[in-house]
Design a protein around this motif. Sequence first.
Motif: not given
Length: 131
Positions: A125-129
Motif C-alpha cells: 500500500t502506498a499513499v498520496r501525500g
Amino acid sequence: MNSTAPVTLLQAAGEALPFEPSSFDCVVSTWTLCSVLDPDLVLREIGRVLKPGGRFLYVEHGRSPDENVSRWQDRLNPAWRRFAGGCNINRPFSKILAESDLRALSQNAAYGPGPRLFAFFYQGTAVRGCD
C-alpha cells in the motif's frame, strides 16, 4: 443490507488516465506496471487522480533481489517481453515506487509459486501525500 453503485468500465492508457485530479480514494493495480511503456508516468498519473491521503494498493512482479536470478532476468527479458505482450520480468518495482510521488506505507516482497525468474512479487500500500 445490499447496496449497489453504478459501475462504468472504460479502456484507457495508464499514462493518460481520463479522470479529473483528486478523483479517487483508492487505485488498485495488479500485475500491470510490468507491461506499461512508462511506469514512472503511470505512477504520476495514479498520484494525480488520487485524493490527498488516497491509497494505492498493488500486487506487481519484477526484479529479484537475488543477483543470480536478476542476471538471468536481464538476459531473458528481451525475448520474454516479445513473448508475453510487453511484460518486463526485470523491472525494479520497489525502486520505481520509491522514486515516485507516492509514499509506501507497507510492502511485502517475496517469491511466490513458480519459477524464480518470473515469481518475485511486490504487494503493498502506498499513499498520496497531502499537497
